[in-house]
Design a protein around this motif. Structure first.
Motif, PDB file in Angstrom:
ATOM      1  N   ARG A  95      46.146   5.529  34.867  1.00 31.15           N
ATOM      2  CA  ARG A  95      47.424   5.098  35.425  1.00 31.15           C
ATOM      3  C   ARG A  95      48.517   5.115  34.363  1.00 31.15           C
ATOM      4  N   SER A  96      48.162   4.785  33.134  1.00 34.46           N
ATOM      5  CA  SER A  96      49.137   4.831  32.042  1.00 34.46           C
ATOM      6  C   SER A  96      49.570   6.269  31.762  1.00 34.46           C
ATOM      7  N   LYS A  97      48.603   7.192  31.804  1.00 32.97           N
ATOM      8  CA  LYS A  97      48.916   8.610  31.597  1.00 32.97           C
ATOM      9  C   LYS A  97      49.855   9.108  32.690  1.00 32.97           C
ATOM     10  N   ALA A  98      49.615   8.701  33.922  1.00 28.62           N
ATOM     11  CA  ALA A  98      50.493   9.085  35.033  1.00 28.62           C
ATOM     12  C   ALA A  98      51.902   8.542  34.820  1.00 28.62           C
ATOM     13  N   LEU A  99      52.011   7.333  34.306  1.00 29.23           N
ATOM     14  CA  LEU A  99      53.326   6.757  34.029  1.00 29.23           C
ATOM     15  C   LEU A  99      54.038   7.514  32.917  1.00 29.23           C
ATOM     16  N   LEU A 100      53.304   7.922  31.890  1.00 28.97           N
ATOM     17  CA  LEU A 100      53.909   8.724  30.826  1.00 28.97           C
ATOM     18  C   LEU A 100      54.412  10.060  31.372  1.00 28.97           C
ATOM     19  N   ASN A 101      53.609  10.689  32.228  1.00 31.30           N
ATOM     20  CA  ASN A 101      54.044  11.937  32.850  1.00 31.30           C
ATOM     21  C   ASN A 101      55.343  11.748  33.616  1.00 31.30           C
ATOM     22  N   GLU A 102      55.409  10.652  34.373  1.00 29.24           N
ATOM     23  CA  GLU A 102      56.587  10.396  35.202  1.00 29.24           C
ATOM     24  C   GLU A 102      57.800  10.049  34.347  1.00 29.24           C
ATOM     25  N   GLY A 103      57.571   9.265  33.289  1.00 31.09           N
ATOM     26  CA  GLY A 103      58.692   8.819  32.478  1.00 31.09           C
ATOM     27  C   GLY A 103      59.182   9.831  31.469  1.00 31.09           C
ATOM     28  N   LEU A 104      58.259  10.595  30.846  1.00 25.57           N
ATOM     29  CA  LEU A 104      58.629  11.489  29.754  1.00 25.57           C
ATOM     30  C   LEU A 104      58.554  12.967  30.116  1.00 25.57           C
ATOM     31  N   PRO A 112      58.903  14.415  33.558  1.00 24.32           N
ATOM     32  CA  PRO A 112      59.104  14.569  35.004  1.00 24.32           C
ATOM     33  C   PRO A 112      59.465  15.988  35.426  1.00 24.32           C
ATOM     34  N   GLU A 113      59.947  16.806  34.472  1.00 22.72           N
ATOM     35  CA  GLU A 113      60.376  18.166  34.784  1.00 22.72           C
ATOM     36  C   GLU A 113      59.347  19.211  34.353  1.00 22.72           C
ATOM     37  N   LEU A 114      58.103  18.784  34.139  1.00 21.65           N
ATOM     38  CA  LEU A 114      57.106  19.701  33.578  1.00 21.65           C
ATOM     39  C   LEU A 114      56.923  20.953  34.424  1.00 21.65           C
ATOM     40  N   ALA A 115      56.760  20.812  35.717  1.00 26.00           N
ATOM     41  CA  ALA A 115      56.529  21.979  36.574  1.00 26.00           C
ATOM     42  C   ALA A 115      57.702  22.948  36.512  1.00 26.00           C
ATOM     43  N   ARG A 116      58.915  22.421  36.513  1.00 27.55           N
ATOM     44  CA  ARG A 116      60.101  23.287  36.480  1.00 27.55           C
ATOM     45  C   ARG A 116      60.204  24.029  35.146  1.00 27.55           C
ATOM     46  N   ILE A 117      59.929  23.340  34.033  1.00 27.73           N
ATOM     47  CA  ILE A 117      60.027  23.968  32.723  1.00 27.73           C
ATOM     48  C   ILE A 117      58.914  24.994  32.529  1.00 27.73           C
TER      49      ILE A 117
END
Length: 264
Positions: A213-222, A224-229
């Motif tokens: 859950r912490s990893k998911a929060l890091l993904n969301e917070g830091l 969030p544009e991974l798929a687009r980039i």
């Protein structure tokens, strides 16, 4: 469990994924990318696996894309197909790695560059052997990054350091990587497998639901544009591989000479 270019070994609650093209310094091609995807899917689906270590066979973690294969298509209609196929599988693997609800450690042995550098950045923690050497490598071949290198490196290192890597392309030693915060620990070469296993076992014995859950929060917070980039970098490297600078960069690499870039 073994594929042709990837090995997967389970040690208790820890899975070791090994890039297994040692003669090519674990250079990435489409098949290796697809096998990495299958390996990470196995780790996701197997509840007995609670932590993952990614490393390379032989003398390198991964030097990035297989320029030897890519160079064989120069001057043909297939010139961009290699990068299309590699980035397609690389992007899927990077996304699966970040979405994996289990901690992932990169055990970095020897040389790491290009897409191999990106793969290491996508992991949650990074251990480096003392002999490890990091090189961004894309721009020196007349290419732009892929696998969301700019995004992931920016999250880890910041704008200034990433600009330095892209514009100057220095070779970064393991100790320099530690000082930059690129890796979390440096160990003697012979101690790397045991150190990675010890850390992975520590994580596997921990509150893995909270880790997920912490990893998911890091993904969301830091991130969030991974798929687009990921897609933006994929499109850009496919354009870059059609440039004259790329052709010159690759030829100079294999000729072991300094390239003469002309910005076109």
């Amino acid at each position: 469990m073994n594929w042709e270019k990837v090995k997967l070994e389970q040690k208790g609650a820890v899975a070791f994924i090994t890039l297994n093209r040692p003669q090519e310094f674990n250079a990435l091609d489409g098949q290796l990318g697809e096998e990495l995807i299958q390996a990470i899917e196995h780790c996701r689906e197997n509840d007995a696996i609670r932590a993952v270590v990614i490393t390379g066979a032989g003398k390198a973690f991964s030097v990035g894309g297989d320029l030897k294969k890519a160079s064989s298509a120069i001057g043909t209609p297939q010139q961009s197909i290699f990068f299309r196929d590699v980035t397609k599988s690389l992007n899927r693997f990077i996304m699966d790695l970040r979405l994996l609800p289990k901690p992932v450690i990169a055990a970095i042995n020897g040389a790491v560059g290009g897409a191999g550098f990106t793969l290491a950045l996508a992991c949650d923690l990074r251990l480096a052997a003392a002999s490890a050497r990091f090189k961004q490598a894309y721009t020196s071949a007349g290419l732009t990054p892929d696998g969301a290198f700019t995004y992931l490196a920016g999250a880890v290192l910041g704008l200034g350091r990433v600009s330095e890597l892209l514009l100057l392309d220095p070779v970064v030693s393991a100790e320099q990587a530690l000082a930059l915060g690129l890796v979390h620990r440096v160990v003697a070469d012979e101690e790397l497998p045991a150190a990675a296993l010890q850390l992975a076992e520590q994580l596997a014995a921990g509150p893995t639901l909270a880790f997920a859950r912490s990893k998911a929060l890091l993904n969301e917070g830091l991130l969030p544009e991974l798929a687009r980039i990921l897609e933006l970098e994929r499109q850009t490297i496919m354009q870059s591989c059609l440039s004259e600078d790329y052709v010159e960069g690759v030829r100079a690499f294999f000729d072991k000479r300094k390239p003469e870039f002309r910005g076109r």
